[in-house]
Enzyme design. Sequence first.
Site, short mmCIF file in Angstrom:
data_model
loop_
_atom_site.label_atom_id
_atom_site.label_comp_id
_atom_site.label_asym_id
_atom_site.label_seq_id
_atom_site.Cartn_x
_atom_site.Cartn_y
_atom_site.Cartn_z
N SER A 173 15.41 21.45 -16.36
CA SER A 173 14.10 22.38 -16.59
C SER A 173 14.59 23.82 -17.45
O SER A 173 15.59 24.36 -17.30
CB SER A 173 13.81 22.80 -15.33
OG SER A 173 12.74 23.85 -15.38
N GLU A 232 10.63 8.16 -16.92
CA GLU A 232 9.10 8.78 -16.98
C GLU A 232 8.61 8.65 -18.46
O GLU A 232 7.50 8.17 -18.89
CB GLU A 232 9.10 10.32 -17.04
CG GLU A 232 9.41 10.87 -15.48
CD GLU A 232 9.53 12.21 -15.58
OE1 GLU A 232 8.79 13.08 -15.56
OE2 GLU A 232 10.50 12.57 -15.63
N HIS A 256 0.88 -1.21 0.09
CA HIS A 256 -0.08 0.06 -0.02
C HIS A 256 0.93 1.36 -0.05
O HIS A 256 0.37 2.35 0.44
CB HIS A 256 -0.76 0.08 1.26
CG HIS A 256 -1.70 -1.19 1.38
ND1 HIS A 256 -3.00 -1.38 0.94
CD2 HIS A 256 -1.37 -2.50 2.00
CE1 HIS A 256 -3.33 -2.71 1.18
NE2 HIS A 256 -2.51 -3.23 1.79
N LYS A 282 16.51 22.05 -11.21
CA LYS A 282 15.87 20.68 -11.64
C LYS A 282 16.66 19.71 -12.11
O LYS A 282 17.59 20.03 -13.23
CB LYS A 282 14.79 20.96 -12.48
CG LYS A 282 13.26 21.49 -12.01
CD LYS A 282 12.88 20.58 -10.49
CE LYS A 282 12.17 19.56 -11.08
NZ LYS A 282 10.83 19.75 -11.56
#
Length: 461
Positions: free
Chosen positions: A283, A296, A162, A289
């Site tokens: 970024s 991804e 979970h 970043k």
Amino acid sequence: MSQPDSSQYTWAGRFAEPMSDLVKRYTASVDFDRRLWRQDIRASLAHATMLARQEIIARQDLADIERGMALVVEEIEAGTFVWSLDLEDVHLNIEKRLTTLVGDAGKRLHTGRSRNDQVATDIRLYLRDAIDDILALLDQFQNRLLDLAEKEAATPLPGFTHLQVAQPVTFGHHLLAYFEMMRRDAERFADCRRRTNRLPLGAAALAGTSYPIDRSFVADLLGFEGVCENSLDAVSDRDFAIEFCAASALVMMHLSRLSEELVLWMNPRFGFIRIADRFCTGSSIMPQKKNPDVPELARGKTGRVYGHLMALLTLMKGQPLAYNKDNQEDKEPLFDSIDTVTDTLRIFADLIAGVSTRPENMRDALRQGFATATDLADYLTRKGLPFRDAHAAVGLAVRHAEEQGVDLAALSLADLQGFSPLVADDVFAVLTVDGSLAARNHVGGTAPEQVLAAIARARRA
Ligand code: ARG
């Protein structure tokens, strides 16, 4: 109405008007099926060799075809071959060029053959090679997983259920879970290869051919394990491509789950790993970043592979036997699945090799989740308390520790004895993460000893 130019259209004799440019573009496949050119030539040469051996064409024709095809190969490799939309697909483009180069022998190549069995043969050859590449890449990726698992065989990581801290596992054990998924993926691809590796050629358009062909000879030349037994089935089914897309969807699903974990583990709230800079991008606005673009994208590309599986299933569901032009639509989903899986596996082998762990953060996370609560319950059970009562006693202890803001191992012996008189001072060995790991010492368990044994077995296999 203009007469069709018979030098352009293979079937011009039958037609009273030429195709419009739109229809030409709509029906042509050469833009995407030209990647089959090597397989097309290889299959044509095997077919021609058989035709000559069966005395269906002359030895000289075969020699001319071989000479012409060698030139075609040179032209395609050099980038000087002119691919024409007028010639619809890879098959007609190559045949036409061959005929221009060697004359009548080129026109005899298509004896006893149809584009229907030709294209089915080309795709199977192409897919067979693609599966072999994928199997090699899976093997490489699995080896990188084993390397990292071996290095981290004893590194404690909070295991989640979970997405909440559950029990300690080793990072090596966690990685071996992905190894097992890849093992089954490899089995699926290998199994799909067996059914792909059958020769459709000889089925001709749909019914076979009146020439005295030798299909087994062609199958041997092309390394097929056998021939497709039924001519209608041979030209029309694409179940092998669907199976491939299903295996692709599953391997991408596995890689997508790993991607999700890599992204989470990289987040400073977890801080479990770093991935090498070469897999990240920055970024354009936020100077600080470092984004995990590769995992991804792998997660994102999984969606398109699922889509290809659905596209092929839907493509086939309403088709009457035998070949229908619908089947030309099999190529783009299949090719994109091959490309996506191949690229993703290649990049993941390197990605995993570039993962560095931050074990101190993994241990910190373990201290925050009462990960050894089950071990305490098992300890009380071993001392004679029924498991359900032990579970309840430890629940109270956890609540108490939480109120104090400490881990179970930080409670005093007297405190712990307040929850059960069975607790003795040997309890602290049980409450440590390393004690918890070492205790799970059976096949498939997370004990470092078992992880190393599993790695050794995997390397032998
Ligand atoms: N380009 C076609 C395909 O990919 C080749 C077979 C065409 N056969 C035909 N009878 N039109 O399926």
